[in-house]
Design an enzyme around this catalytic site. Structure first.
Site, PDB file in Angstrom:
ATOM      1  CB  SER A 118      11.413 -37.358  -4.259  1.00 17.60           C
ATOM      2  OG  SER A 118      10.228 -36.943  -3.683  1.00 17.60           O
ATOM      3  CD  GLU A 151      12.397 -45.812  -2.940  1.00 20.71           C
ATOM      4  OE1 GLU A 151      12.863 -46.351  -3.923  1.00 20.71           O
ATOM      5  OE2 GLU A 151      11.969 -44.645  -2.970  1.00 20.71           O
ATOM      6  CG  ASN A 189      10.627 -40.498  -7.130  1.00 23.77           C
ATOM      7  OD1 ASN A 189       9.565 -40.702  -7.706  1.00 23.77           O
ATOM      8  ND2 ASN A 189      10.688 -40.012  -5.902  1.00 23.77           N
TER       9      ASN A 189
HETATM   10  P1  NAD Z   1       4.613 -29.308  -0.546  1.00 26.94           P
HETATM   11  O1  NAD Z   1       5.077 -28.191  -1.411  1.00 26.94           O
HETATM   12  O2  NAD Z   1       3.198 -29.778  -0.641  1.00 26.94           O
HETATM   13  O3  NAD Z   1       4.876 -28.948   1.019  1.00 26.94           O
HETATM   14  C1  NAD Z   1       6.116 -28.492   1.521  1.00 26.94           C
HETATM   15  C2  NAD Z   1       5.842 -27.806   2.861  1.00 26.94           C
HETATM   16  O4  NAD Z   1       7.094 -27.512   3.480  1.00 26.94           O
HETATM   17  C3  NAD Z   1       5.091 -26.467   2.738  1.00 26.94           C
HETATM   18  O5  NAD Z   1       3.926 -26.490   3.557  1.00 26.94           O
HETATM   19  C4  NAD Z   1       6.107 -25.442   3.259  1.00 26.94           C
HETATM   20  O6  NAD Z   1       5.506 -24.349   3.950  1.00 26.94           O
HETATM   21  C5  NAD Z   1       6.963 -26.295   4.194  1.00 26.94           C
HETATM   22  N1  NAD Z   1       8.268 -25.745   4.483  1.00 26.94           N
HETATM   23  C6  NAD Z   1       9.160 -25.181   3.614  1.00 26.94           C
HETATM   24  N2  NAD Z   1      10.276 -24.807   4.288  1.00 26.94           N
HETATM   25  C7  NAD Z   1      10.100 -25.147   5.598  1.00 26.94           C
HETATM   26  C8  NAD Z   1      10.904 -25.026   6.775  1.00 26.94           C
HETATM   27  N3  NAD Z   1      12.110 -24.492   6.739  1.00 26.94           N
HETATM   28  N4  NAD Z   1      10.403 -25.476   7.942  1.00 26.94           N
HETATM   29  C9  NAD Z   1       9.159 -26.019   8.000  1.00 26.94           C
HETATM   30  N5  NAD Z   1       8.344 -26.159   6.903  1.00 26.94           N
HETATM   31  C10 NAD Z   1       8.826 -25.729   5.723  1.00 26.94           C
HETATM   32  O7  NAD Z   1       5.621 -30.512  -0.825  1.00 26.94           O
HETATM   33  P2  NAD Z   1       5.347 -32.093  -0.747  1.00 26.94           P
HETATM   34  O8  NAD Z   1       4.791 -32.566  -2.044  1.00 26.94           O
HETATM   35  O9  NAD Z   1       4.633 -32.398   0.525  1.00 26.94           O
HETATM   36  O10 NAD Z   1       6.848 -32.652  -0.688  1.00 26.94           O
HETATM   37  C11 NAD Z   1       7.589 -32.624   0.522  1.00 26.94           C
HETATM   38  C12 NAD Z   1       8.754 -33.592   0.425  1.00 26.94           C
HETATM   39  O11 NAD Z   1       8.231 -34.914   0.161  1.00 26.94           O
HETATM   40  C13 NAD Z   1       9.730 -33.292  -0.716  1.00 26.94           C
HETATM   41  O12 NAD Z   1      11.019 -33.641  -0.319  1.00 26.94           O
HETATM   42  C14 NAD Z   1       9.231 -34.226  -1.835  1.00 26.94           C
HETATM   43  O13 NAD Z   1      10.256 -34.540  -2.749  1.00 26.94           O
HETATM   44  C15 NAD Z   1       8.830 -35.435  -1.016  1.00 26.94           C
HETATM   45  N6  NAD Z   1       7.852 -36.324  -1.672  1.00 26.94           N
HETATM   46  C16 NAD Z   1       6.857 -35.809  -2.436  1.00 26.94           C
HETATM   47  C17 NAD Z   1       5.944 -36.676  -3.026  1.00 26.94           C
HETATM   48  C18 NAD Z   1       4.816 -36.129  -3.876  1.00 26.94           C
HETATM   49  O14 NAD Z   1       4.144 -36.918  -4.579  1.00 26.94           O
HETATM   50  N7  NAD Z   1       4.535 -34.828  -3.834  1.00 26.94           N
HETATM   51  C19 NAD Z   1       6.032 -38.055  -2.826  1.00 26.94           C
HETATM   52  C20 NAD Z   1       7.060 -38.547  -1.994  1.00 26.94           C
HETATM   53  C21 NAD Z   1       7.962 -37.676  -1.428  1.00 26.94           C
END
Ligand code: NAD
Length: 282
Positions: A118, A151, A189
């Site tokens: 993000s 994006e 963001n």
């Molecule tokens: P989340 O907490 O729902 O999921 C993260 C996942 O990553 C978990 O299932 C965890 O077990 C896994 N993980 C952690 N370390 C790992 C590793 N070394 N190898 C494999 N898996 C691993 O998080 P999210 O909301 O899905 O966000 C994920 C990414 O997407 C972040 O970078 C976030 O900034 C970005 N993002 C989030 C949103 C949102 O609205 N939540 C929107 C756009 C982008």
């Protein structure tokens, strides 16, 4: 291009959506997470989302056919077959840097490595690899199944060829792109998170209740979702991480995270994913 195998790392809310989007468009997907339970929960969430889309007649194939294209794995080595890997693990720079270094050693040299970060610098993630020209930001919006935008972030080293390949792939997902230079928070963001942070300051200063703040912005500014409900949806830990990246990246105190946001994250109140944030969820 449909022969392309897509690797998705992280089966959290974003990884689930990204895997679903590629599988729906006909791609084979390898869905990786270190946590087997996260994968199981992720696959259930994908089936639920596909079923909802099917009910609304928005799918051209049965849910099971789409789901069968998603192959779950807990071993990183499973990603060796992918021509594009989209990383969607937690918003933590050292975790992502380590992963990009490992992926670089593992994946064939033509494989494109993308991050769904993000806010974190694509240029720095790229520099952790020996293929910086084939590293790019691919920032999907939440919920991926419904949101039309991706994006695209070009790191300083991202090649035109990598950029064009990714723009072409996003078109196949029936989504639109905007292109951002690699600056903290990119476009969405950089604008969205300070707004959410300001809503949290408004709450913590006792100016209005969470419900009133969200109602004000929905009815007064035509937001489809109030900023506090949106923060719960994004995840308060992710919101805090993004504010910290903005603060560090711009070295400007206007990006300081609201102390209430920090306290809620410290308490484990992460929003929808933990059942409680600014609002409660059953
Ligand atoms: P989340 O907490 O729902 O999921 C993260 C996942 O990553 C978990 O299932 C965890 O077990 C896994 N993980 C952690 N370390 C790992 C590793 N070394 N190898 C494999 N898996 C691993 O998080 P999210 O909301 O899905 O966000 C994920 C990414 O997407 C972040 O970078 C976030 O900034 C970005 N993002 C989030 C949103 C949102 O609205 N939540 C929107 C756009 C982008």
């Amino acid at each position: 291009m449909k022969q392309t195998t897509i690797g998705v790392i992280g089966a959290g809310q974003m990884g689930q959506g990204i895997a679903q989007a590629f599988a729906t468009a006909g791609f084979q997907v390898i869905l990786n997470d270190i946590d087997r339970q996260a994968i199981d929960i992720g696959l259930q969430a994908i089936l639920k989302s596909l079923t909802q889309l099917h009910t609304k007649a928005l799918l051209t194939e049965p849910c099971e056919v789409i789901l069968a294209r998603i192959n779950p794995h807990t071993e990183l080595a499973s990603l060796v077959k992918a021509q594009l890997v989209v990383e969607a693990v937690s918003e933590n720079e050292s975790l992502k840097m380590k992963l990009f270094t490992e992926l670089d050693q593992l994946c064939p040299e033509q494989t494109i490595l993308a991050s769904n970060t993000s806010s974190i610098s694509i240029t720095r993630l790229a520099a952790a690899t020996s293929r910086p020209d084939r590293v790019v930001g691919m920032h999907f919006m939440n919920p991926v199944a419904l949101m039309k935008l991706v994006e695209i972030i070009r790191g300083l080293q991202t090649s035109n060829q990598t950029y064009q390949t990714i723009v072409g792939l996003v078109k196949q997902l029936d989504k639109s792109t905007v292109t951002s230079k690699d600056r903290p928070g990119f476009i969405v963001n950089r604008i969205l998170l300070p707004t959410i942070n300001e809503a949290i300051f408004t709450l913590s200063e006792g100016i209005a209740s969470a419900e009133e703040i969200d109602t004000a912005m929905k009815l007064g500014a035509n937001y489809p979702l109030g900023p506090l409900a949106l923060a719960d949806y994004i995840g308060l830990d992710t919101c805090l991480n993004i504010m910290e990246v903005l603060l560090k990246g711009f070295n400007d105190p206007k990006y300081r995270p609201c102390p209430l946001l920090i306290q809620l994250v410290d308490a484990g109140y992460l929003g929808r994913k933990s059942g409680r944030g600014f609002f409660e969820y059953s």
